[in-house]
Design a protein around this motif. Sequence first.
Motif, mmCIF file in Angstrom:
data_model
loop_
_atom_site.group_PDB
_atom_site.id
_atom_site.type_symbol
_atom_site.label_atom_id
_atom_site.label_comp_id
_atom_site.label_asym_id
_atom_site.label_seq_id
_atom_site.Cartn_x
_atom_site.Cartn_y
_atom_site.Cartn_z
ATOM 1 N N VAL A 90 -19.027 53.921 -0.487
ATOM 2 C CA VAL A 90 -18.715 55.218 0.107
ATOM 3 C C VAL A 90 -18.627 56.187 -1.060
ATOM 4 C CG1 VAL A 90 -17.019 56.611 1.367
ATOM 5 C CG2 VAL A 90 -17.364 54.210 1.985
ATOM 6 N N GLU A 91 -19.346 57.310 -0.946
ATOM 7 C CA GLU A 91 -19.325 58.312 -2.006
ATOM 8 C C GLU A 91 -19.361 59.690 -1.373
ATOM 9 O OE1 GLU A 91 -21.380 58.979 -6.338
ATOM 10 O OE2 GLU A 91 -22.517 57.905 -4.814
ATOM 11 N N ASN A 92 -18.470 60.585 -1.845
ATOM 12 C CA ASN A 92 -18.491 61.944 -1.314
ATOM 13 C C ASN A 92 -18.742 62.958 -2.431
ATOM 14 O OD1 ASN A 92 -16.039 62.726 -2.541
ATOM 15 N ND2 ASN A 92 -14.825 62.342 -0.714
ATOM 16 N N ALA A 93 -18.990 64.195 -2.058
ATOM 17 C CA ALA A 93 -19.326 65.260 -3.003
ATOM 18 C C ALA A 93 -18.173 65.616 -3.930
ATOM 19 C CB ALA A 93 -19.792 66.502 -2.232
ATOM 20 N N ASP A 94 -16.958 65.242 -3.574
ATOM 21 C CA ASP A 94 -15.797 65.556 -4.397
ATOM 22 C C ASP A 94 -15.552 64.532 -5.498
ATOM 23 O OD1 ASP A 94 -15.233 67.852 -2.872
ATOM 24 O OD2 ASP A 94 -14.102 66.658 -1.424
ATOM 25 N N GLY A 95 -16.405 63.492 -5.578
ATOM 26 C CA GLY A 95 -16.278 62.497 -6.639
ATOM 27 C C GLY A 95 -15.633 61.191 -6.219
ATOM 28 N N PHE A 96 -15.224 61.080 -4.958
ATOM 29 C CA PHE A 96 -14.651 59.816 -4.486
ATOM 30 C C PHE A 96 -15.768 58.796 -4.369
ATOM 31 C CE2 PHE A 96 -13.819 56.787 -1.096
ATOM 32 C CZ PHE A 96 -12.572 56.309 -1.460
ATOM 33 N N ARG A 97 -15.546 57.606 -4.926
ATOM 34 C CA ARG A 97 -16.507 56.516 -4.756
ATOM 35 C C ARG A 97 -15.751 55.201 -4.723
ATOM 36 N NH1 ARG A 97 -21.308 55.645 -8.769
ATOM 37 N NH2 ARG A 97 -19.961 54.155 -9.795
ATOM 38 N N LEU A 98 -16.129 54.366 -3.780
ATOM 39 C CA LEU A 98 -15.538 53.051 -3.601
ATOM 40 C C LEU A 98 -16.672 52.099 -3.248
ATOM 41 C CD1 LEU A 98 -12.790 51.482 -3.244
ATOM 42 C CD2 LEU A 98 -13.014 52.004 -0.825
#
Length: 153
Positions: free
Chosen positions: A55-63
Motif C-alpha cells: 500500500v502506497e499513498n502520495a503522502d509517503g505512506f508505504r507498507l
Amino acid sequence: MSIATTTHLNFRGTARQALEFYGAVFGGEVTLATYGDFGMPAGVPGADEIVFGQVENADGFRLMAYDIPGADDSDATAGTTSRENGMTITDRSFFQSLRADSLDELTGYWDALADGASIVEPLAASAWSPGFGMLTDRFGVTWVLDVRAAYAG
C-alpha cells in the motif's frame, strides 16, 4: 541514487485482507501479486495467497506484506527464519525492507549488512526483481533487500 526502507509485514493467509484494510485507512494504491502470478500452478494450495503486496499513498505512506509460504493462521512454527523446499518460512511478524534503484547500489548495502549476519536468501536475481536477498543481521533484524522493479512504482 535512491533507497527506501519500509516495514514488511508477514501474514499467515490474511495479507490480502490486511492490505485492503490499510489501503482503506490510509488511501493510495494497493498492489497485490499472488504466488500463482509468479508461476505456482493454479490449484496448488497457496497459489492465490500474496507473495508481494504493498500500500502506497502520495503522502509517503508505504507498507509491504506477504503471506508466509505454507502457513495459515492455525500454524505455529517454532523456528525464526529458514528456507524449506525453496520457500522462506518465518514466525517473525515483520521484516525491514530496503529497496534501491540499482543492483550496484543495493550490493553495497547488502555487503555492509551481511557482516556478521545469517544469510537467509543470497542476493540474486529473482522472478520479481533484478536483485533480491534476505538476511538476519547481527542484531537479529531480518532485512529483505531488493532492486526496485516496474511493479513497485
